[in-house]
Design an enzyme around this catalytic site. Structure first.
Site, short mmCIF file in Angstrom:
data_model
loop_
_atom_site.label_atom_id
_atom_site.label_comp_id
_atom_site.label_asym_id
_atom_site.label_seq_id
_atom_site.Cartn_x
_atom_site.Cartn_y
_atom_site.Cartn_z
N ASP A 9 -34.36 -66.01 23.26
CA ASP A 9 -34.74 -66.20 24.51
C ASP A 9 -33.73 -67.63 25.01
OD1 ASP A 9 -36.26 -66.58 27.04
OD2 ASP A 9 -37.12 -68.40 26.00
N ASP A 11 -34.31 -69.82 28.40
CA ASP A 11 -34.77 -71.03 29.07
C ASP A 11 -36.02 -71.67 28.44
OD1 ASP A 11 -33.21 -71.42 31.33
OD2 ASP A 11 -34.04 -69.35 31.99
#
Length: 237
Positions: A9, A11
């Site tokens: 991932d 953010d």
């Protein structure tokens, strides 16, 4: 379990979204002549997070999120604005923000040295995420970058991971690990797809969801230690 393919991932896992959002919002609000910028931010940030949760749960469409969040913001303060136009301006500013979390580059360097294949797997708007990655200097670490808008599906849908697997040579779920901070997107997505997960939880949050991470770590060093432990167990076995 011995892993080869690490899906990251972006953010709040590698990229500092809070810092990026703050700068982009400030630029947009100044452009619109807002006097009390902090008041607008205080309303926008939780509203935006709630809208993204609604998107994950398929309560709203991405287009609705993008085109209405700023009209809702200004409406709250008694102003009528073109949400679509403001969204374009905000995206322009946000795409220029490449702030990374402290230690992100060192972490990825260490993983490359350990011969992992790294991939970015992010929910988001293509123009924004590609722009921010380019500014961050993280692009060279990844074999490929997968963005939900391009895949036309998003975490936590199992289809998101199926489409990723179709594009990775030699892909197998057993050798794949999803790493991220979001229980409802990253960890639940891994659960849905039958892929092991690492919940990156630097703030020591409690898990009040149905998502079940395979591992939980509180720092980048924890993450490296977790992976090294798996390698040692594989060698010992």
């Amino acid at each position: 379990m011995f892993y080869k393919f690490l899906l990251f991932d972006l953010d709040h896992t590698l990229l500092d979204f809070d810092a990026a959002e703050d700068v982009a919002l400030t630029q947009l609000l100044k452009e619109e002549g807002v006097a009390d910028i902090q008041a607008y931010k205080d309303y926008y940030v939780p509203m935006n997070k709630a809208l993204w949760k609604d998107l994950e749960l398929k309560k709203i469409s991405k287009q609705e999120l993008v085109n209405t969040r700023f009209s809702r913001l200004f409406s709250h303060f008694g102003q009528e604005k073109d949400g679509s136009f403001l969204a374009q301006r905000y995206q322009f500013y946000l795409a220029q923000q490449g702030q990374t979390l402290s230690g992100a580059h060192d972490l990825l360097d260490s993983l490359i040295e350990r011969d992992y294949d790294l991939y970015a797997a992010t929910n988001g708007i293509t123009a924004i995420q590609t722009g921010r990655l380019a500014q961050s200097g993280l692009v060279p670490y990844f074999n490929q970058v997968f963005i939900s808008e391009q895949l036309q599906t998003q975490k936590p849908d199992a289809l998101f991971y199926e489409k990723i697997g179709q594009q990775i040579a030699g892909f197998s779920k057993e050798k794949t690990l999803m790493i991220g901070d979001s229980l409802t997107a990253d960890i639940q997505g891994g659960n849905n797809a039958g892929i092991d997960t690492i919940w990156y939880n630097p703030h020591h949050l409690e898990n009040h969801t149905q998502a079940q991470p395979t591992y939980e770590v509180y720092s980048y060093q924890d993450l490296l230690d977790c992976l090294d432990k798996n390698i040692l167990e594989k060698i010992t076995f």
